[in-house]
Scaffold this motif. Structure first.
Motif, short mmCIF file in Angstrom:
data_model
loop_
_atom_site.label_atom_id
_atom_site.label_comp_id
_atom_site.label_asym_id
_atom_site.label_seq_id
_atom_site.Cartn_x
_atom_site.Cartn_y
_atom_site.Cartn_z
N HIS A 47 0.83 -1.20 0.00
CA HIS A 47 0.00 0.00 0.00
C HIS A 47 0.87 1.25 0.00
CE1 HIS A 47 0.76 -1.08 4.23
NE2 HIS A 47 0.76 0.22 4.47
N ARG A 48 0.25 2.36 -0.33
CA ARG A 48 0.89 3.68 -0.31
C ARG A 48 -0.18 4.71 -0.04
NH1 ARG A 48 -0.96 6.15 -4.73
NH2 ARG A 48 -1.43 4.91 -6.59
N CYS A 49 0.24 5.93 0.22
CA CYS A 49 -0.71 7.02 0.45
C CYS A 49 -1.50 7.33 -0.83
CB CYS A 49 0.03 8.29 0.89
SG CYS A 49 0.82 8.19 2.51
N TRP A 50 -2.74 7.73 -0.63
CA TRP A 50 -3.53 8.28 -1.74
C TRP A 50 -2.98 9.66 -2.07
CZ3 TRP A 50 -6.27 12.54 -3.09
CH2 TRP A 50 -7.23 12.42 -4.10
N VAL A 51 -2.71 9.86 -3.36
CA VAL A 51 -2.19 11.17 -3.79
C VAL A 51 -3.04 11.72 -4.92
CG1 VAL A 51 0.19 10.80 -3.05
CG2 VAL A 51 -0.53 10.04 -5.31
N HIS A 52 -3.13 13.03 -4.96
CA HIS A 52 -4.05 13.72 -5.87
C HIS A 52 -3.73 13.45 -7.34
CE1 HIS A 52 -7.14 16.72 -6.63
NE2 HIS A 52 -6.32 17.40 -7.42
N SER A 76 5.53 11.92 -6.12
CA SER A 76 4.47 11.99 -5.11
C SER A 76 4.81 11.28 -3.80
CB SER A 76 3.17 11.37 -5.67
OG SER A 76 2.79 11.99 -6.86
N ILE A 77 5.60 10.19 -3.88
CA ILE A 77 5.88 9.36 -2.70
C ILE A 77 7.38 9.29 -2.46
CG2 ILE A 77 5.59 7.09 -1.64
CD1 ILE A 77 2.95 8.43 -2.10
N PRO A 78 7.87 9.64 -1.26
CA PRO A 78 9.30 9.51 -0.96
C PRO A 78 9.71 8.04 -0.83
CG PRO A 78 8.10 10.13 1.01
CD PRO A 78 7.09 10.16 -0.11
N LEU A 79 10.99 7.79 -0.85
CA LEU A 79 11.51 6.44 -0.72
C LEU A 79 11.99 6.18 0.69
CD1 LEU A 79 13.56 5.99 -4.02
CD2 LEU A 79 11.16 5.48 -3.59
N PRO A 85 9.03 2.79 -2.25
CA PRO A 85 8.07 3.83 -1.88
C PRO A 85 7.58 3.67 -0.45
CG PRO A 85 7.57 2.99 -4.06
CD PRO A 85 8.62 2.10 -3.50
N GLU A 86 7.54 4.78 0.28
CA GLU A 86 7.03 4.77 1.66
C GLU A 86 5.58 4.31 1.67
OE1 GLU A 86 8.23 5.55 4.64
OE2 GLU A 86 10.01 6.81 4.41
N LYS A 87 5.20 3.59 2.72
CA LYS A 87 3.83 3.09 2.82
C LYS A 87 2.89 4.06 3.53
CE LYS A 87 5.12 -1.79 2.76
NZ LYS A 87 5.06 -3.09 3.47
N CYS A 88 3.44 4.92 4.36
CA CYS A 88 2.58 5.76 5.19
C CYS A 88 2.96 7.24 5.15
CB CYS A 88 2.60 5.25 6.64
SG CYS A 88 1.93 3.59 6.84
N ARG A 111 10.07 18.83 6.22
CA ARG A 111 9.07 19.86 5.93
C ARG A 111 8.30 19.56 4.64
NH1 ARG A 111 13.52 23.38 6.74
NH2 ARG A 111 13.46 23.78 4.50
N ASP A 112 8.90 18.77 3.76
CA ASP A 112 8.26 18.46 2.48
C ASP A 112 7.38 17.22 2.52
OD1 ASP A 112 9.62 20.60 1.21
OD2 ASP A 112 11.43 19.35 1.16
N ILE A 113 7.33 16.53 3.68
CA ILE A 113 6.66 15.23 3.77
C ILE A 113 5.56 15.29 4.83
CG2 ILE A 113 7.01 12.79 4.34
CD1 ILE A 113 9.88 13.09 3.31
N GLU A 114 4.49 14.55 4.59
CA GLU A 114 3.37 14.47 5.53
C GLU A 114 2.84 13.04 5.58
OE1 GLU A 114 0.18 16.94 4.20
OE2 GLU A 114 -0.11 15.84 2.32
N PRO A 115 2.09 12.67 6.63
CA PRO A 115 1.49 11.33 6.69
C PRO A 115 0.33 11.22 5.70
CG PRO A 115 0.80 12.65 8.56
CD PRO A 115 1.85 13.45 7.86
N CYS A 116 -0.28 10.03 5.64
CA CYS A 116 -1.36 9.75 4.69
C CYS A 116 -2.67 10.36 5.20
CB CYS A 116 -1.52 8.26 4.48
SG CYS A 116 -0.06 7.46 3.78
N VAL A 117 -2.85 11.65 4.97
CA VAL A 117 -4.03 12.33 5.51
C VAL A 117 -5.30 11.98 4.72
CG1 VAL A 117 -2.74 14.24 6.50
CG2 VAL A 117 -3.49 14.38 4.11
N ASP A 118 -5.17 11.47 3.50
CA ASP A 118 -6.34 11.15 2.67
C ASP A 118 -6.56 9.65 2.51
OD1 ASP A 118 -7.03 13.84 2.12
OD2 ASP A 118 -5.40 13.94 0.65
N GLY A 119 -5.92 8.84 3.34
CA GLY A 119 -6.10 7.40 3.24
C GLY A 119 -5.03 6.72 2.41
N TRP A 120 -5.28 5.45 2.06
CA TRP A 120 -4.28 4.63 1.38
C TRP A 120 -4.85 4.03 0.10
CZ3 TRP A 120 -4.73 5.12 6.56
CH2 TRP A 120 -3.57 5.39 7.30
N VAL A 121 -3.94 3.63 -0.76
CA VAL A 121 -4.28 2.85 -1.96
C VAL A 121 -3.61 1.49 -1.80
CG1 VAL A 121 -4.03 2.66 -4.46
CG2 VAL A 121 -4.51 4.88 -3.42
#
Length: 504
Positions: A47-52, A76-79, A85-88, A111-121
């Motif tokens: 899984h990974r974060c949902w991204v726009h 969209s996803i850091p390593l 790819p990061e999962k969360c 500062r450029d990274i945030e948790p999965c605020v919109d859920g996961w894929v």
């Protein structure tokens, strides 16, 4: 111990015992998969974060169609530290500057990274639906478990019921057979469970939707519930708990089914009372959990046997509940682990009969600990050797559990065996519950949980030395039988108090 004389008269291994064994083995086959169900219903898919820019169908950040999915994923996803790819975590904003870099990445600031605020894929290639991807029950199960919390409560309830059934099965096997056959009886229960384990792997491969799988493995339990009324209660337990009339009736039933009608007719209440006089006198006093700890020898047995059960269950469930840590094909691993447990059970049966209970446990526990510790420090590149050692670990852990079960049943008196086995079962359940929780320790070191899985069996080898050998010894019926350990076996009576019957 006098009950063995009565059992010899009605038959220690006849048609009655065989039919009971067949039913109980099938019951184990159906029940055991519920312990391992979370390998599939609670599997954690990739899984990974949902991204726009990737997952919003109405928005196209790639209007020209030039950028691939991999390129969009890169911005969209850091390593992580393994360049995966990061999962969360995700980038707060797309990092377009990363596109020209062929596999090389900047060290991005927090500062450029945030948790999965919109859920996961989730990756649905192996599991279209699990309780990780849905926190609510769907379709037919929705009426029973509409939320994840209710699902957890129901699974805890099912777990308690499952362990009770498996414990009762073992006790019925042991209490209806003679000492030399008890290891064989327990081996049969383990083998039946192994077949259930393999069947679960096949079913999970065919049925990828978790709630459908849950339903398929649960429905057969209702059938066995209806037929369970056919089972006979342990006559040994009935007599010891001051129910001699019921015990006599079941003994006569066993004699009739074993073709020893004359023995059943000759078995009267007078014969039963004179044969088990001491046990019946002891049964006049109602026993409680506190009685397990009032006498020194029995108390010591409970403490030591509980630790051994704890130390054998922790690595066993640590291995079979973490199939995803060993490879991607969890279905194949489930079947392989079930297959390896069959010869392991047979080897354990031979060891119990030829080397005794203590030596067998020490052998399997030490091999289990060594195999886990060796696997822990092997590099991930040596995947084949890791799988081989993990499979060996599962096999010897199953053998260790079988030896612990056989030894534990034979150490405890019939009058309070069910309660004592409940204590041992609780110790095993604590080990089983801690097995997945220990994975939390990976935040400190990825090796730490596996080191603990390997260390406890080795420590248990020393504790086994403090328990007596019980191979081919009659089961103790009362607490007094256990406490007579230092005085040697009970002296034989000068006269037989029961009538010997010769079949014509």
């Amino acid at each position: 111990m006098a009950f063995q004389d009565l059992l010899d008269q009605v038959g220690a291994l006849g048609r009655f015992q065989i039919l009971q064994m067949v039913f109980l083995c099938i019951s184990n086959l159906v029940v055991y998969p519920h312990i391992l169900l979370e390998n599939f219903t609670a599997a954690s898919p990739g899984h990974r974060c949902w991204v726009h820019v990737l997952d919003n169908d109405t928005v196209s950040a790639n209007g020209t169609g030039i950028l691939s999915q991999d390129a969009l994923l890169r911005i969209s996803i850091p390593l992580d530290s393994n360049l995966r790819p990061e999962k969360c975590r995700r980038f707060i904003h797309p990092q377009w500057q990363l596109l020209p870099l062929n596999g090389t990445f900047f060290n991005m600031s927090e500062r450029d990274i945030e948790p999965c605020v919109d859920g996961w894929v989730y990756d649905q290639s192996s599991f279209p639906s699990t309780i990780v991807t849905k926190l609510a029950i769907a379709d037919t199960c929705a009426a029973f478990a509409p939320t994840f919390a209710i699902y957890c409560v129901l699974r805890i309830w099912a777990g308690c019921s499952t362990m009770t059934i498996l414990t009762n099965t073992t006790m019925l096997f042991v209490e209806w057979t003679e000492p030399r056959l008890q290891a064989m009886a327990i081996a049969m229960t383990i083998c039946a469970a192994c077949v259930g384990q393999m069947a679960l792997g096949g079913l999970a491969f065919a049925i990828r939707d978790w709630h459908t799988l849950q339903l398929v493995v649960s429905v057969p339990l209702f059938v066995f519930f209806l037929f369970s009324r056919w089972l006979a209660e342990s006559a040994r337990w009935l007599i010891i708990t001051n129910k001699p009339e019921e015990g006599l009736r079941v003994l006569r039933k066993a004699a009739h089914r074993n073709g020893r009608k004359n023995a059943g007719e000759a078995l009267t209440m007078e014969v039963l009372r004179s044969t088990m006089q001491e046990e019946l006198e002891a049964a006049q006093k109602k026993l409680s959990v506190r009685d397990l700890f009032r006498t020194p020898i029995l108390r010591r047995r409970i403490y030591f046997a509980s630790f051994v059960r704890f130390a054998s269950y922790m690595p066993f469930f640590g291995l079979i509940l973490h199939l995803q840590h060993m490879g991607s094909n969890v279905f194949l691993f489930q079947v392989i682990f079930g297959m390896v447990n069959l010869p392991a059970s047979y080897i354990a049966f031979l060891a119990l009969n030829h080397m005794g209970r203590r030596v067998s446990q020490m052998l399997f526990m030490s091999v289990l600990g060594i195999s886990i510790l060796t696997t822990t420090f092997l590099p991930e590149e040596m995947q084949t050797l890791r799988v081989i050692l993990s499979t060996l670990g599962v096999g010897v852990s199953s053998a260790a559990v079988m030896c612990s079960s056989a030894h534990g049943n034979e150490l405890l008196p019939t009058v309070i065996r069910a309660t004592a086995m409940g204590i041992l079962g609780l110790a095993g359940s604590i080990g089983a519950a801690l097995a997945p929780l220990l994975m939390i320790l990976t935040i400190y070191s990825p090796h730490l949980p596996w080191i603990m899985y390997g260390a406890f069996p080795i420590l248990a080898c020393l504790v086994v030395l403090l328990l007596p050998e019980t191979r081919n010894q009659p089961l103790p019926d009362s607490i007094q039988d256990v406490e007579k350990e230092r005085k040697g076996p009970r002296k034989a009576k000068k006269e037989d108090t029961f009538m010997k019957v010769t079949q014509f």
